[in-house]
Design an enzyme around this catalytic site. Structure first.
Site, mmCIF file in Angstrom:
data_model
loop_
_atom_site.group_PDB
_atom_site.id
_atom_site.type_symbol
_atom_site.label_atom_id
_atom_site.label_comp_id
_atom_site.label_asym_id
_atom_site.label_seq_id
_atom_site.Cartn_x
_atom_site.Cartn_y
_atom_site.Cartn_z
ATOM 1 N N CYS A 123 61.707 24.490 30.234
ATOM 2 C CA CYS A 123 62.582 25.224 31.146
ATOM 3 C C CYS A 123 64.070 25.014 30.864
ATOM 4 C CB CYS A 123 62.258 24.866 32.591
ATOM 5 S SG CYS A 123 60.537 25.184 33.045
ATOM 6 N N HIS A 256 68.255 27.192 36.632
ATOM 7 C CA HIS A 256 66.878 27.528 36.267
ATOM 8 C C HIS A 256 66.134 27.903 37.538
ATOM 9 C CE1 HIS A 256 62.820 27.432 34.971
ATOM 10 N NE2 HIS A 256 62.548 26.252 35.497
ATOM 11 N N ASN A 286 58.866 31.273 38.272
ATOM 12 C CA ASN A 286 59.434 30.397 37.248
ATOM 13 C C ASN A 286 59.003 30.923 35.886
ATOM 14 O OD1 ASN A 286 60.064 28.366 35.437
ATOM 15 N ND2 ASN A 286 59.329 26.700 36.730
#
Length: 329
Positions: A123, A256, A286
């Site tokens: 990520c 993020h 996500n």
């Protein structure tokens, strides 16, 4: 005559989401068929996620990256043959090798022999890739870079584990960077601590042609949350310091897009009003390395992010890795 300072500047952005949009309720209905219990209320309360997109079985990470790249190239108004560096941040490549970046270079028809490689920082991947491309451009090794975050995380989800399968989605985001005497990327900071490798990982590996261990994502959610809220403020402050900017000079924060609670916590710690934070986690889920460039492109195209504004990006991911960059758009 003094030599001018060289910067890398964002010329254009692009993104792509596969068309299969799955709401929380639709996902809950799918899971219920296997006896897995969850609900829209449970997911929203813990994550802020309301929907995510899943790629079709025959669609690869490089396919998603291709559309995002084409849109970024069009927005940047550059000749694809001028792109002499391609970096793809992904944890879900098409193959073990060749790299997704090489596959993408071919799909784009770029024949100039420029460098192409993948970055794997989960990520945090886009933050790592952007800082890497910036360094190549600043040192004069390359002039025009295509930087992409692209993922098909749905391929590594265990749909019998409600604590992880509700979190992730597929997508891609891209930026075109070019050498410029005008300030662009102003400061970056990257970090890792491998002692936390077990709290967020996909433990499977290929051994003699057979996958050994689990091929599905594993996450210790509480441990990830604690570490994320601890490091994100620090790395953001470090990047701002390198950029010689104060937090109040940040026009937009793009964290993020993992969990709305982590995002709002970081925004608050930096002393920024929530209105300056770009949020797409509700619609995208996500998307790992794709989340930051996806959110960036959304905010550029809807007119929120304007030329001359300061943008702070930051991410944290498996490894454990974390990073941030500040740039003038």
């Amino acid at each position: 005559m003094a030599q001018s300072t060289l910067y890398s500047r964002v010329l254009g952005t692009g993104s792509y989401l596969p068309p299969d949009r799955v709401t929380n309720q639709e996902l809950a209905d799918r899971l219920a068929k296997d006896g897995i219990e969850t609900s829209d209320e449970w997911i929203v309360a813990r994550t802020g996620i309301r929907a995510r997109h899943f790629a079709a079985p025959d669609v690869t990470t490089s396919d998603l990256a291709l559309v995002a790249a084409q849109r970024a190239i069009e927005a940047a108004d550059v000749d694809p043959q001028s792109i002499d560096l391609i970096i793809v941040a992904t944890s879900t490549p098409d193959f073990v090798f060749p790299s997704t970046a090489c596959l993408l270079q071919n799909k784009l028809g770029i024949k100039n022999g420029g460098a192409a490689f993948d970055v794997q920082a989960v990520c945090s991947g886009f933050a790592y890739a952007l800082a890497t491309a910036d360094s190549f451009i600043r040192t004069g090794q390359h002039r025009t870079a295509l930087v992409i975050g692209a993922e098909t995380f749905s391929r590594i989800l265990d749909f019998k584990d409600r604590t992880t399968c509700v979190l992730f989605g597929d997508g891609a985001g891209a930026v075109v960077l070019s050498a410029s005497e005008e300030p662009g990327i102003l400061g970056s900071a990257l970090h890792a601590d491998g002692s936390y490798s077990n709290i967020l990982c996909t433990p499977g590996n290929v051994n003699r042609g057979v996958i050994a261990g689990s091929a599905f994502l594993h996450m210790d959610g509480q441990a990830v949350f604690k570490l994320a809220v601890n490091v994100l403020e620090k790395v953001a402050v470090e990047a701002l310091s390198k950029a010689e900017l104060a937090s109040e000079q940040v026009d937009w924060l793009i964290p993020h897009q993992a969990n709305i609670r982590i995002m709002t916590s970081t925004c608050r710690k930096l002393g920024l009003p929530q209105e300056r934070m770009i949020v797409t986690v509700d619609e995208h889920g996500n998307t790992s390395a794709a989340s930051i460039p996806l959110a960036l492109d959304v905010a550029v195209r809807d007119g929120r992010i304007k030329r001359g504004q300061h943008v702070l990006i930051e991410g944290v991911g498996g490894g454990f890795t974390w990073g941030a960059s500040v740039f003038r758009f």
